[in-house]
Design a protein around this motif. Structure first.
Motif, short mmCIF file in Angstrom:
data_model
loop_
_atom_site.label_atom_id
_atom_site.label_comp_id
_atom_site.label_asym_id
_atom_site.label_seq_id
_atom_site.Cartn_x
_atom_site.Cartn_y
_atom_site.Cartn_z
N CYS A 48 -4.79 6.41 12.49
CA CYS A 48 -4.08 7.14 11.25
C CYS A 48 -2.94 8.00 11.83
O CYS A 48 -2.11 8.06 11.52
N HIS A 71 -9.07 2.11 8.86
CA HIS A 71 -7.71 2.44 8.71
C HIS A 71 -6.78 1.07 7.94
O HIS A 71 -6.98 0.28 8.63
N PRO A 72 -6.14 1.32 7.22
CA PRO A 72 -5.63 2.38 6.29
C PRO A 72 -6.88 3.15 5.45
O PRO A 72 -7.68 2.30 5.17
N SER A 110 -8.74 4.06 1.86
CA SER A 110 -8.87 3.95 0.71
C SER A 110 -9.16 4.84 -0.36
O SER A 110 -10.17 5.70 -0.10
N ASN A 166 -0.43 5.58 3.10
CA ASN A 166 -0.30 3.98 3.44
C ASN A 166 1.13 3.61 2.78
O ASN A 166 1.53 2.48 3.21
#
Length: 341
Positions: A31, A62-63, A65, A326
Motif C-alpha cells: 500500500c 492489497h489493494p 476492499s 485504488n
C-alpha cells in the motif's frame, strides 16, 4: 492471561484470544509503495492515506476492499432501567428496532448515502437483563452464547461497523468503564438520551452501587462484561473478536459500542488494533474512554445518537480512502512528471 482448563463457557472465548492474527506487513508495505507513486505530493491526503494502509494491514491484502461494508446494530434491554436512569421507557428499544426495519432511522439514511449494508440483531427484547445494582446482568453461559451470536455479524463483509440500541445502555457503559478503568462514577456518567438533574444523580448512584456490588469479581474482564454488561454489549464484544479472527477491520460507533470493545482491550492489549473509532460522541465520557483505549476518532460531529450512526458516517470516509488509493493514476500512467530531487 493464563487460565486453567475448567470447561466453563468463557474458556472458549479465552482460547480464541490466543489465536489473533497480527497485521499483514507485506500488504501494508505494498500500500505504501503504491501511495508513493500516486499523482499527489507525499502525504497530501493526510489520514486518508493511513486509513488505506490500515485496511490493507488488517484485511491481509492489497489493494484494500470497501465494497461490502456492513453496519450491525445490536438491540437489548436492561433491568437497571428500573432505577430511573433513563429519559425513555424500555419499550422504545423495540419501537426503534421496528423503525430500523422500516427504513425510518438516521442510520438507514446514512447507509443509503454511502451504499452500506445494514443488519439489525434483536436480543431477547422481551427479557431485560437483571438489574446490575443487585444482581449479575447475565449468567456466564448466557453471556458466552450472546457473544457467539454476535460473531455471526461478520458474515459476507469487508468492513464491519458496530452500533447498538438499548434504553439504559449508557448507564451500563458507564458501569463497565468504571469497573475497567477506575475513577469515580461521575467520570463516566452523562446525559445519555437526555437525563439531567436528579435523574443524572440517580444514574451516577446506580453505576456506583453496581460496581460496588460486584467489586469482588471485577478482576476478570469477562466477569465485568457478564455482571455489568448487557446482551447487545456482549454481542458487540463477540463481533469485534470474530472480526479479528477473520481479518475484518472494524469501525466502532459511540460510547456504548466502545465500552463493549474495551472488554477485549482489557483482556489483551493489542485486541483492538484492527479497530477504528468512527467518531467521538457528545456523551462526555466517550472522549475519555477513547483516550484510555488509545483510539483516535475519524470524526467529531457532536453526534450522540448511537444506532451505529457515527460508525456509518466514518465508513463513508474509509470507503473514499480505499477508492482514492485504488483508483488514482500513478505519475507514470498519467504521464505526470515526478518531483525534482
Amino acid at each position: 492471561m493464563t487460565n486453567a482448563v475448567s470447561g466453563l463457557p468463557f474458556d472458549d472465548i479465552r482460547s480464541l484470544l490466543t489465536e489473533f492474527p497480527g497485521p499483514d506487513l507485506e500488504a501494508a508495505a505494498a500500500c505504501r509503495a503504491r501511495e508513493a507513486q500516486l499523482t499527489k505530493p507525499p502525504g497530501a491526503l493526510g489520514r486518508l492515506e493511513s486509513l488505506a494502509e490500515w485496511l490493507c494491514a488488517w484485511q491481509g491484502r492489497h489493494p484494500p476492499s470497501a465494497e461490502r461494508v456492513v453496519v450491525a446494530v445490536f438491540a437489548g434491554n436492561h433491568g437497571v432501567v428500573a432505577q430511573g436512569v433513563s429519559a425513555y421507557p424500555p419499550e422504545v428499544t423495540r419501537q426503534m428496532v421496528a423503525n430500523f426495519q422500516n427504513d425510518g432511522a438516521a442510520v438507514n439514511q446514512i447507509c443509503k448515502s454511502f451504499g452500506l449494508g445494514l443488519k439489525v440483531f434483536e436480543l431477547a427484547l422481551e427479557k431485560p437483563t437483571r438489574d446490575i445494582t443487585s444482581d449479575a446482568a447475565l449468567e456466564e453461559a448466557e453471556c458466552a452464547a450472546t457473544m457467539a451470536y454476535g460473531m455471526e455479524a461478520t458474515e459476507a463483509c469487508d468492513i464491519l461497523c458496530i452500533g447498538e440500541m438499548g434504553i439504559g445502555n449508557t448507564t451500563v457503559a458507564a458501569a463497565l468503564s468504571l469497573a475497567l478503568f477506575g475513577g469515580e462514577a461521575e467520570d463516566w456518567v452523562g446525559p445519555g438520551t437526555g437525563v439531567a438533574g436528579a435523574a443524572l444523580e440517580r444514574k451516577a448512584d446506580a453505576v456506583r452501587r453496581a460496581v460496588e456490588h460486584h467489586r469482588p469479581h471485577l478482576g476478570d474482564p469477562l466477569e465485568v462484561l457478564r455482571r455489568l454488561g448487557g446482551r447487545e454489549i456482549a454481542a458487540m464484544t463477540g463481533a469485534v473478536l470474530a472480526a479479528r479472527l477473520q481479518r475484518i477491520p472494524v469501525i466502532i460507533d459511540g460510547y456504548v459500542a466502545t465500552a463493549a470493545a474495551a472488554v477485549l482491550k482489557a483482556l489483551r492489549p493489542d485486541a483492538l488494533d484492527h479497530c477504528l473509532a468512527g467518531h467521538v460522541s457528545a456523551e462526555p465520557a466517550h472522549r475519555r474512554l477513547l483516550a484510555e483505549l488509545g483510539l483516535t476518532p475519524v470524526l467529531d460531529l457532536g453526534m450522540r445518537l448511537g444506532e451505529g450512526s457515527g460508525a456509518a458516517m466514518a465508513a463513508g470516509i474509509v470507503k473514499a480512502a480505499a477508492d482514492i488509493h485504488n483508483g488514482m493514476a500513478t505519475f507514470q500512467s498519467a504521464g505526470v512528471a515526478t518531483k525534482n530531487v
